[in-house]
Every structure is written in structure tokens, then in C-alpha cells.
Design a protein around this motif. Structure first.
Motif, mmCIF file in Angstrom:
data_model
loop_
_atom_site.group_PDB
_atom_site.id
_atom_site.type_symbol
_atom_site.label_atom_id
_atom_site.label_comp_id
_atom_site.label_asym_id
_atom_site.label_seq_id
_atom_site.Cartn_x
_atom_site.Cartn_y
_atom_site.Cartn_z
ATOM 1 N N GLU A 119 34.044 30.565 32.671
ATOM 2 C CA GLU A 119 32.648 30.268 32.340
ATOM 3 C C GLU A 119 31.876 29.823 33.577
ATOM 4 O OE1 GLU A 119 30.537 26.518 30.280
ATOM 5 O OE2 GLU A 119 31.886 27.609 28.927
ATOM 6 N N GLU A 120 32.502 28.996 34.410
ATOM 7 C CA GLU A 120 31.840 28.529 35.622
ATOM 8 C C GLU A 120 31.673 29.666 36.624
ATOM 9 O OE1 GLU A 120 29.966 25.306 37.655
ATOM 10 O OE2 GLU A 120 30.685 25.574 35.602
ATOM 11 N N ALA A 121 32.680 30.535 36.717
ATOM 12 C CA ALA A 121 32.560 31.695 37.600
ATOM 13 C C ALA A 121 31.405 32.593 37.175
ATOM 14 C CB ALA A 121 33.877 32.482 37.603
ATOM 15 N N ASN A 122 31.195 32.729 35.872
ATOM 16 C CA ASN A 122 30.066 33.512 35.386
ATOM 17 C C ASN A 122 28.740 32.893 35.793
ATOM 18 O OD1 ASN A 122 31.513 35.586 34.182
ATOM 19 N ND2 ASN A 122 31.688 34.519 32.220
ATOM 20 N N GLY A 123 28.662 31.552 35.762
ATOM 21 C CA GLY A 123 27.456 30.888 36.241
ATOM 22 C C GLY A 123 27.194 31.198 37.704
ATOM 23 N N VAL B 50 24.128 34.500 42.288
ATOM 24 C CA VAL B 50 24.058 35.718 43.093
ATOM 25 C C VAL B 50 22.894 36.586 42.633
ATOM 26 C CG1 VAL B 50 25.274 37.822 43.774
ATOM 27 C CG2 VAL B 50 26.533 35.657 43.584
ATOM 28 N N TRP B 51 22.750 36.732 41.316
ATOM 29 C CA TRP B 51 21.710 37.602 40.750
ATOM 30 C C TRP B 51 20.311 37.077 41.049
ATOM 31 C CZ3 TRP B 51 18.351 37.061 36.330
ATOM 32 C CH2 TRP B 51 17.769 38.262 35.895
ATOM 33 N N TRP B 52 20.131 35.755 41.008
ATOM 34 C CA TRP B 52 18.805 35.195 41.305
ATOM 35 C C TRP B 52 18.439 35.336 42.782
ATOM 36 C CZ3 TRP B 52 20.418 30.989 37.471
ATOM 37 C CH2 TRP B 52 19.768 31.181 36.240
ATOM 38 N N ALA C 165 19.842 28.211 44.351
ATOM 39 C CA ALA C 165 20.463 28.061 45.666
ATOM 40 C C ALA C 165 20.900 29.418 46.220
ATOM 41 C CB ALA C 165 21.658 27.123 45.571
ATOM 42 N N ARG C 166 20.766 29.564 47.526
ATOM 43 C CA ARG C 166 21.131 30.816 48.196
ATOM 44 C C ARG C 166 22.652 30.927 48.303
ATOM 45 N NH1 ARG C 166 21.000 32.340 53.904
ATOM 46 N NH2 ARG C 166 20.462 30.171 54.317
ATOM 47 N N LEU D 204 25.883 32.545 50.082
ATOM 48 C CA LEU D 204 26.253 33.092 51.385
ATOM 49 C C LEU D 204 27.489 33.978 51.318
ATOM 50 C CD1 LEU D 204 25.767 29.771 53.395
ATOM 51 C CD2 LEU D 204 24.080 31.581 52.997
ATOM 52 N N GLU D 205 28.410 33.656 50.427
ATOM 53 C CA GLU D 205 29.613 34.461 50.185
ATOM 54 C C GLU D 205 29.921 34.376 48.696
ATOM 55 O OE1 GLU D 205 31.064 36.116 52.550
ATOM 56 O OE2 GLU D 205 30.835 35.044 54.449
ATOM 57 N N HIS D 206 30.539 35.423 48.168
ATOM 58 C CA HIS D 206 30.886 35.343 46.748
ATOM 59 C C HIS D 206 31.911 36.401 46.385
ATOM 60 C CE1 HIS D 206 28.687 38.981 45.331
ATOM 61 N NE2 HIS D 206 27.911 38.742 46.364
ATOM 62 N N ASP D 207 32.660 36.097 45.340
ATOM 63 C CA ASP D 207 33.470 37.068 44.627
ATOM 64 C C ASP D 207 33.521 36.604 43.181
ATOM 65 O OD1 ASP D 207 35.390 35.023 44.522
ATOM 66 O OD2 ASP D 207 36.650 35.913 46.070
ATOM 67 N N ASP D 208 34.463 37.101 42.402
ATOM 68 C CA ASP D 208 34.454 36.767 40.975
ATOM 69 C C ASP D 208 35.096 35.420 40.665
ATOM 70 O OD1 ASP D 208 37.073 37.454 41.487
ATOM 71 O OD2 ASP D 208 37.290 38.767 39.743
#
Length: 277
Positions: A51-55, A60-62, A68-69, A71-75
Motif C-alpha cells: 500500500e505504501e509503495a503504491n502511494g 512519481v505520477w504527480w 515532493a519531487r 529523484l529515483e524510484h522503482d516499485d
């Protein structure tokens, strides 16, 4: 479908070549570690729950608009630009009106992104009908919970202007909006993964940052939010009754009696104001 698994902080530090700065800390839903990324302060957030990962996917989508911006992301994790103070100090120091206006403006910016990009919204967003399921289960009880469950059902089922259907932050309050400096301003963190009526995003403002402020400034805030957000007082109050009952039901399930009572007191204030017309 691949089973979701949490990552380790160490793995993400190595993957993204991050340097830890001081001790990290953990919440029920995440591990957080201040870091340097290319010499710049940032925050590594590793989700402990899907659930937190989905948040984090919503952040990322915003894409830095109202949030907040990233800088790096995955699932399983994100690296966020480092924010400063939340809105709590502003509120408790006596400038609560300004804090409420900031929260309303952040909500409006997030909702504006949703309207522009609703067709491209992330898959799997949770509708409010599902989010309220634990409250609906109380519909056969008595008192405030039963009244709130009935009201929530009406709100969820009622037709409304399509422009009011937005991707929601879902947990917008003083602790979840941070100061990112003069260039970026106030931005949200820690969203849920919800979709529904936009008024829902204004209800938690009325419950924070502490019970004393929330109760003593309730009427002033209702007026201020209604004006700033362009919503009717009745809509705000009805959704607040529904939200406080849902929140209280979660606290009750966790055995957090004081928190349950605090949420219920705000709900009762909303009911009383509704009764005055």
C-alpha cells in the motif's frame, strides 16, 4: 501476478549510489534514511507494505506538481528531494489560518494535475467505496457510527459533477506537507492510493495537528476551507462526519481508545454544525 516483496535499505543505497547521513528510522509502513545523492541531501523511502509503495507511485505520477519531487524510484522505494519543516509549527505557533490556506492550495494543485491527466492515472487506485468498507460494516450498530455509515453510503453512491472525481492524496494534513524552499514552496508527501470526490481530501485538515487546535478552531476552519476550496460547508461537514467515523473505527480496531475519541469529537462537531443548517 508477481508477489510484491519489500526491499532492504542497504540494497537501495547500493543500487542508487546513495550515502547515508546519520541514522534512519522506521514507521509501520516504511523505512526512511536521510542520504546524499550526488552530494545533495535527499530522503530514501523504502516501503514495508505494498500500500505504501503504491502511494510512492502517486508521487512519481504527480511529477513534482503539488507533491515532493522524486529523484529515483522503482516499485518498492523512492528517493525524494529533502524537505524542511512541516506545517505543524506554523499552526501551533498561532498562524493556523495560513497553514489551512496552504493545505487547501496544495490539494487544489494535486487535483488540477488529476484533471489534466486523469486518463493517464495509475492503475489500481482504490475507490472510496472500498476505502470505507470497515465503516459500512458498522451500519447495523447504533449512535454516531451508524449515522456516519449511512451518510457515507449516501455520499459514495450519490452522482456528482465529473470534475469533482479526482486522484486523491487521501491523507492530507499538517504533517504531510513540507517546506521545500522559496523556489518549490509547500509540497505533499505520503499519499494514499485513492480516487474519489475531491472534498474528501479536505476533511483531515479539520482533525489536525492536535486535538486542542482541531476542536477550538473547528468553526473557523470550516469557513476558511469552504471559501478557499470552493466547496459548500454542507459537503465538507458531511464528508467530515464520514471520515472521522472511518478513522475512529480504525483506531478502535487497533485499541487506540484516546485517538478514537479524538476523531469522534471532531465528527460530533461536524454533526452539530450540520444540524444548525
Amino acid at each position: 501476478m508477481t508477489e510484491w516483496r519489500a526491499a532492504s535499505v542497504a540494497d537501495k543505497l547500493a543500487q542508487w549510489r546513495l550515502t547515508p547521513v546519520g541514522p534512519g528510522f522506521s514507521t509501520v509502513s516504511s523505512h526512511l534514511q536521510p542520504v546524499l545523492r550526488d552530494g545533495e541531501p535527499a530522503m530514501l523511502k523504502v516501503a514495508r507494505l505494498e500500500e505504501e509503495a503504491n502511494g510512492c507511485r502517486l508521487l512519481v505520477w504527480w511529477d513534482g506538481h503539488g507533491a515532493a519531487r522524486v529523484l529515483e524510484h522503482d516499485d518498492r522505494a523512492v528517493v525524494l528531494a529533502m524537505g524542511g519543516d512541516s506545517l505543524v509549527p506554523m499552526s501551533v505557533s498561532g498562524d493556523d489560518d495560513r497553514a489551512v490556506r496552504v493545505l487547501c492550495d496544495v490539494a487544489a494543485e494535486l487535483h488540477a494535475v488529476s484533471r489534466r491527466r486523469f486518463a493517464e492515472r495509475p492503475e489500481g487506485l482504490i475507490p472510496l467505496e472500498e476505502w470505507f468498507r470497515s465503516l459500512f460494516a458498522r451500519s447495523e450498530t447504533e449512535g454516531f457510527y451508524a449515522r456516519a455509515a449511512s451518510l457515507a453510503r449516501r455520499l459514495v453512491d450519490a452522482p456528482f459533477d465529473p470534475a469533482d472525481l479526482v486522484v486523491l492524496h487521501g491523507d492530507l494534513h499538517h504533517d504531510n506537507v513540507l517546506d521545500f524552499g522559496p523556489d518549490l514552496g509547500w509540497l505533499a508527501i505520503d499519499p494514499k492510493f485513492l480516487v474519489g470526490h475531491r472534498v474528501f481530501d479536505y476533511t483531515n485538515i479539520l482533525c489536525n495537528p492536535n486535538p486542542s487546535i482541531a476542536e477550538s478552531r473547528f468553526d473557523r476552519r470550516v469557513e476558511l476551507i469552504s471559501e478557499r476550496a470552493g466547496i459548500t460547508e454542507r459537503a465538507l461537514l458531511e464528508w467530515t462526519v464520514a471520515w472521522t467515523a472511518l478513522s475512529a473505527s480504525w483506531f478502535a480496531a487497533d485499541g487506540a481508545v484516546e485517538d478514537e475519541h479524538n476523531a469522534l469529537r471532531i465528527g460530533v462537531l461536524a454533526e452539530r454544525r450540520l444540524s444548525r443548517g
